[in-house]
Scaffold this active site. Sequence first.
Site, PDB file in Angstrom:
ATOM      1  N   THR A 147      -1.201   5.222   2.675  1.00  0.00           N
ATOM      2  CA  THR A 147      -1.903   4.175   3.497  1.00  0.00           C
ATOM      3  C   THR A 147      -1.952   3.056   3.015  1.00  0.00           C
ATOM      4  O   THR A 147      -1.977   2.861   1.660  1.00  0.00           O
ATOM      5  CB  THR A 147      -2.477   5.029   4.896  1.00  0.00           C
ATOM      6  OG1 THR A 147      -2.781   3.793   5.810  1.00  0.00           O
ATOM      7  CG2 THR A 147      -3.992   4.983   4.235  1.00  0.00           C
ATOM      8  N   ASN A 148      -2.856   2.193   3.849  1.00  0.00           N
ATOM      9  CA  ASN A 148      -3.370   0.865   3.026  1.00  0.00           C
ATOM     10  C   ASN A 148      -4.646   0.495   3.925  1.00  0.00           C
ATOM     11  O   ASN A 148      -5.103   1.129   4.684  1.00  0.00           O
ATOM     12  CB  ASN A 148      -2.506  -0.316   3.297  1.00  0.00           C
ATOM     13  CG  ASN A 148      -2.141  -0.607   4.686  1.00  0.00           C
ATOM     14  OD1 ASN A 148      -2.745  -0.764   5.542  1.00  0.00           O
ATOM     15  ND2 ASN A 148      -0.822  -0.464   5.023  1.00  0.00           N
TER      16      ASN A 148
END
Length: 226
Positions: A33-34
Amino acid sequence: DRLWTDRTRLAGRKVLVTAGGTVERLDPVRYFTNDSSGKMGYAIAEAARDLGAEVTLVSAKSSIPLPSGMTVVQVQSAEDMYHAVMDRLDTMDLVFKSAAVADYRPAETAPQKIKKSEETLTITLVKNPDILEAIGRRKTGQFVVGFAAETENLEEHALRKLNRKNCDLIVANDVSVEGAGFGTDTNIVRVYDKDGLVEAMPLMSKKEVAGRLLRLAAERMTRQRV
Ligand code: CTP
Ligand code: CA
């Protein structure tokens, strides 16, 4: 004044906002994810709601509570978000594509937890669909606002994205500058259209940025429809 109020009112307008960071699963317990917190997108969705719009928020992973007073569609991956957005695009008047969409996902999602074995593990990533680019191709009069997170050459990169993705406005921020990055309550953005800079906003809260973005979009939507 009244003229301004009329021009910026979004009563009855359907607004789609995407927010948060997509989650790209590797196995049942692991994912990519980020750093997106969802704060900018949620602030935009709330500002649109407060201007009377009928808001649909398509939200990937965020670190803050979901807002109320709108339709919320929770998604995980870029592919999920792609379908959630494309299924709803036709009925929308205004779209804000503020989500941080993963550019790549694992080529395969393992059905069971991957066991440790060799000294190195190679994971192949494949490209995700570009949702904003698809919106730009498919749109039928919707006013579309894209976002560009950059660490260098802000204007050049933002304008290239605006053109490639056929957006009406693009909101660019330099995520390497303090106060403008992921997770903060503030942002420093520059808004561009195809002719160049529209507005350079100083450091302000994401809530204030959201209000200004809604104002810009509402003014321009009205102009386009006259
Ligand atoms: N975007 C999208 N789908 C993707 C990737 C990005 O809809 N698969 C959207 C984002 O929501 C944002 C805009 O495109 O509104 C720009 O995202 P950004 O990551 O800055 O640009 P990219 O085109 O992905 O290019 P790069 O990451 O290489 O700078
Ligand atoms: Ca990207």
